[in-house]
Scaffold this motif. Structure first.
Motif, PDB file in Angstrom:
ATOM      1  N   ASP B  33     -16.959 -15.736  -5.880  1.00 51.78           N
ATOM      2  CA  ASP B  33     -16.393 -16.874  -6.609  1.00 51.78           C
ATOM      3  C   ASP B  33     -17.212 -18.134  -6.353  1.00 51.78           C
ATOM      4  O   ASP B  33     -17.467 -18.924  -7.266  1.00 51.78           O
ATOM      5  N   ALA B  34     -17.605 -18.319  -5.107  1.00 50.10           N
ATOM      6  CA  ALA B  34     -18.378 -19.509  -4.749  1.00 50.10           C
ATOM      7  C   ALA B  34     -19.752 -19.469  -5.419  1.00 50.10           C
ATOM      8  O   ALA B  34     -20.241 -20.476  -5.931  1.00 50.10           O
ATOM      9  N   ALA B  37     -19.408 -20.349  -9.024  1.00 48.49           N
ATOM     10  CA  ALA B  37     -19.182 -21.784  -9.214  1.00 48.49           C
ATOM     11  C   ALA B  37     -20.501 -22.546  -9.078  1.00 48.49           C
ATOM     12  O   ALA B  37     -20.801 -23.428  -9.885  1.00 48.49           O
ATOM     13  N   ARG B  38     -21.288 -22.186  -8.082  1.00 48.38           N
ATOM     14  CA  ARG B  38     -22.585 -22.876  -7.913  1.00 48.38           C
ATOM     15  C   ARG B  38     -23.470 -22.625  -9.132  1.00 48.38           C
ATOM     16  O   ARG B  38     -24.148 -23.520  -9.635  1.00 48.38           O
ATOM     17  N   ILE B  40     -22.548 -21.897 -12.225  1.00 48.49           N
ATOM     18  CA  ILE B  40     -22.059 -22.656 -13.390  1.00 48.49           C
ATOM     19  C   ILE B  40     -22.529 -24.103 -13.317  1.00 48.49           C
ATOM     20  O   ILE B  40     -22.996 -24.678 -14.300  1.00 48.49           O
ATOM     21  N   LEU B  41     -22.438 -24.692 -12.136  1.00 47.65           N
ATOM     22  CA  LEU B  41     -22.822 -26.093 -11.985  1.00 47.65           C
ATOM     23  C   LEU B  41     -24.322 -26.283 -12.208  1.00 47.65           C
ATOM     24  O   LEU B  41     -24.756 -27.248 -12.846  1.00 47.65           O
ATOM     25  N   ILE B  42     -25.111 -25.348 -11.699  1.00 45.48           N
ATOM     26  CA  ILE B  42     -26.567 -25.433 -11.889  1.00 45.48           C
ATOM     27  C   ILE B  42     -26.905 -25.303 -13.377  1.00 45.48           C
ATOM     28  O   ILE B  42     -27.703 -26.075 -13.924  1.00 45.48           O
TER      29      ILE B  42
END
Lengths: 537, 66
Positions: B33-34, B37-38, B40-42
């Motif tokens: 999950d982490a 999330a990273r 997606i942000l990148i």
């Protein structure tokens, strides 16, 4: 009895109004002697408008409370005549550090722009801020300004009488009735006036508790703002360390929702928490401890006929971002000149409706920013926490993620875009930061600063442009402030007010916001803009 | 302003898909999950346009099973 917040600064004395046969009628009555009420009273009185401040207490704020005062607030207190004291006492800081778990992930510098008289922020206990305002109120009173602080005067009842408001007030010597042409309620988030009037105050509740501890210590922590996400000494929560004057440090620890507040406030529970944070060897004394929860909410309208709400009584935000007291000062800054003009009969009563429009715009901006900071600092769902932690992990390695880290978006003055008082921008090559509605940015002019000469009245600021030195429209006097790029030793004036334009004429409101601007003086246009800025068209 | 691309745009789709799975191999649910999330942000930063990201969010929501 040596702390300033333990000393009665405006102790109860009997007012002749208490012995009046028929209730005395006062121009403006302000309820609440906090930062907003005091600023409003000083501002009104120094411009000749009678202002009576009632407070159920007689001392400045207990404990530090608001500690971060922004440049715009200092500029407002400069106009009131006590900005220098604030800055002399305050702690100026620029560097912020962000920690995640046990590591520093990122640091930022506020990098204050050059060419402003005042720093971006100072840290100062609210009790000092209020003390200096009380002193300033005493000074203007001694100079003959119609201001009065009435301690231990508690409002019990407000009654709308159409053209005035009737107040029933309790004092140590019994009750009396007072009539107010105008009432400004600056009586805080729990506003008794608001409750007595049965008015709404809706918004979002954040289910979290925070412990504030002000500790006095001789520690060699630098003058920086340190913010921790999920630190080892407060697992799963957040923490903040910030320096105030007199070796007082603000420590703010998130505690979570299901806690026993009374239990948490006991020194035997607080001290171990602080030792875990500061180190076992650091000696400190607790000055003030408080546990708070917060909401982000505002009243639907700030003006209710002849009763006007300002500061926390009208809107409330989370403390992240220093948007409480700072926005309250902007409320009073916005309100006072309008109220004075309405009282003097130089503007219609409807000018006060623009206070609603403009300050609700400001409050919504603050609520939006503060809610977003809170959502980042205290994630309310598993997915929200996953994204938050991802941003923090990325911020350590990659620059792109740093603007996403939100430990509080620090208060910036509100530009009143879309206000009915603005005249559409007629200087297309002018800088966006000085568009109609924006607060005037400062600029150095050799041995003084631009903002020293703006405010309290309408000003026509001309930059390499001709215009009459004085001017009157509908009973409103306008004074010209003529400047040239030759007066601009640093280039800041040109960059902030001309941009690509060779010359400019600005109409500036008494609260130092831009009302209109043009490439040259055009009498018809300027007259129309003055009428518009004073609610006359 | 660019529009979100919803036509095939990957040169070697199977390879890209395999790269995604490989990145998650051996990770716990929390670690995965982490990572997502990273990622997606990148990618969001790389795309850089809020309107395109809004279209992507809409497209992702629209494809959820009934």
């Amino acid at each position: 009895m040596n702390k300033i917040f333990e000393i009665p600064l405006y102790p109860y004395t009997r007012s002749p109004d208490q012995d009046a046969q028929t209730p005395a009628r006062r121009k403006v009555v302000i309820v609440g002697a906090g930062p907003v009420g005091l600023a409003a009273a000083i501002d009104l009185a120094r411009q000749g408008v009678e202002a009576i401040v009632l407070d159920d207490n007689d001392k400045v704020s207990f404990g530090s409370r608001a500690i971060c005062f922004a440049k715009r607030t200092l500029e407002i207190t400069d106009r009131l005549g006590c900005g220098q004291e604030m800055v002399d006492k305050g702690v100026i800081w620029n560097l912020g550090k962000v920690f995640f778990g046990d590591r520093k992930v990122y640091e930022f510098n506020l990098l204050p722009e050059e060419g402003h008289q005042r720093p971006a922020f100072i840290n100062l206990q609210q009790y000092y801020f209020e003390e200096y305002l009380v002193k300033r109120a005493r000074e203007v009173e001694a100079e003959g300004a119609p201001i009065e602080l009435r301690g231990q005067n508690k409002v019990l009842q407000v009654t709308d009488r159409g053209d005035h408001t009737e107040l029933l007030i309790d004092t140590p010597e019994g009750q009396y009735t007072l009539e107010a042409d105008w009432l400004i309620a600056c009586d805080g988030a729990g506003s008794p006036i608001r409750s007595m009037m049965g008015l709404d105050f809706v918004g979002r509740v954040f289910e979290d508790n925070f412990l504030i501890a002000d500790v006095v210590m001789d520690a060699d922590f630098p003058t920086e703002r340190w913010f921790w996400f999920d630190p080892p000494f407060n697992k799963g929560q957040s923490a903040l360390l910030h320096k105030q004057p007199d070796g007082v440090w603000r420590i703010d620890l998130q505690l979570g929702w299901d806690i026993d507040k009374e239990e948490e406030k006991k020194p035997e529970n607080i001290v171990p928490r602080l030792k875990a944070m500061l180190g076992e060897d650091v000696q400190f004394d607790l000055e003030w401890v408080s546990i708070y929860t917060f909401q982000c909410r505002r009243m639907e309208k700030f003006r209710h006929g002849r009763v006007i709400f300002a500061g926390d009584s009208a809107h409330q935000v989370s403390p992240f971002g220093a948007r409480g007291a700072n926005s309250g000062l902007q409320d009073s800054d916005n309100l006072v000149w309008k109220l004075k003009m309405v009282i003097d009969g130089t503007a219609p009563d409807t000018l006060l409706d623009s206070y609603d429009t403009e300050r609700i715009h400001g409050a919504d901006e603050n609520i939006l920013n503060s809610s977003r900071s809170t959502d980042f600092i205290t994630p309310k769902s598993e997915t929200s926490r996953i994204f938050r932690d991802a941003v923090l992990d990325l911020s350590e390695k990659y620059e792109f993620a740093r603007p996403l880290v939100n430990s509080g978006r620090l208060s910036m003055p509100c530009a009143y875009d879309g206000s009915p008082l603005n005249t559409p921008d007629a200087l297309p090559d002018g800088p966006a930061r000085t568009r109609p509605g924006a607060p005037c940015p400062d600029a150095p002019l050799g041995n003084r600063f631009l903002l020293d000469d703006l405010g309290d009245r309408f000003t026509l600021l001309t930059l390499d442009a001709e215009a009459p030195d004085t001017f009157e429209e509908s009973g409103i006097a306008v004074t010209r402030r003529a400047l040239s790029v030759a007066d601009d030793p640093t280039g800041a004036l040109t960059a902030r007010y001309l941009g690509g334009a060779p010359a400019a004429v600005y109409l500036i409101r008494p609260d130092q916001h831009v009302a209109a601007r043009w490439p040259a003086f055009d009498e018809t246009a300027v007259r129309a803009a003055i009428r518009r800025a004073t609610g006359q068209e | 302003m660019a529009d979100l691309i919803l036509k095939p745009n990957l040169d070697r789709a199977d390879d890209v898909y395999a790269d995604l799975l490989a990145a998650h191999e051996g990770l716990s649910k929390a670690e995965s999950d982490a990572l997502n999330a990273r990622l997606i942000l990148i990618l969001a930063n790389h795309i850089g346009e809020r309107t395109v990201l809004q279209q992507a969010l809409d497209a992702a929501r629209a494809a959820a099973p009934e």
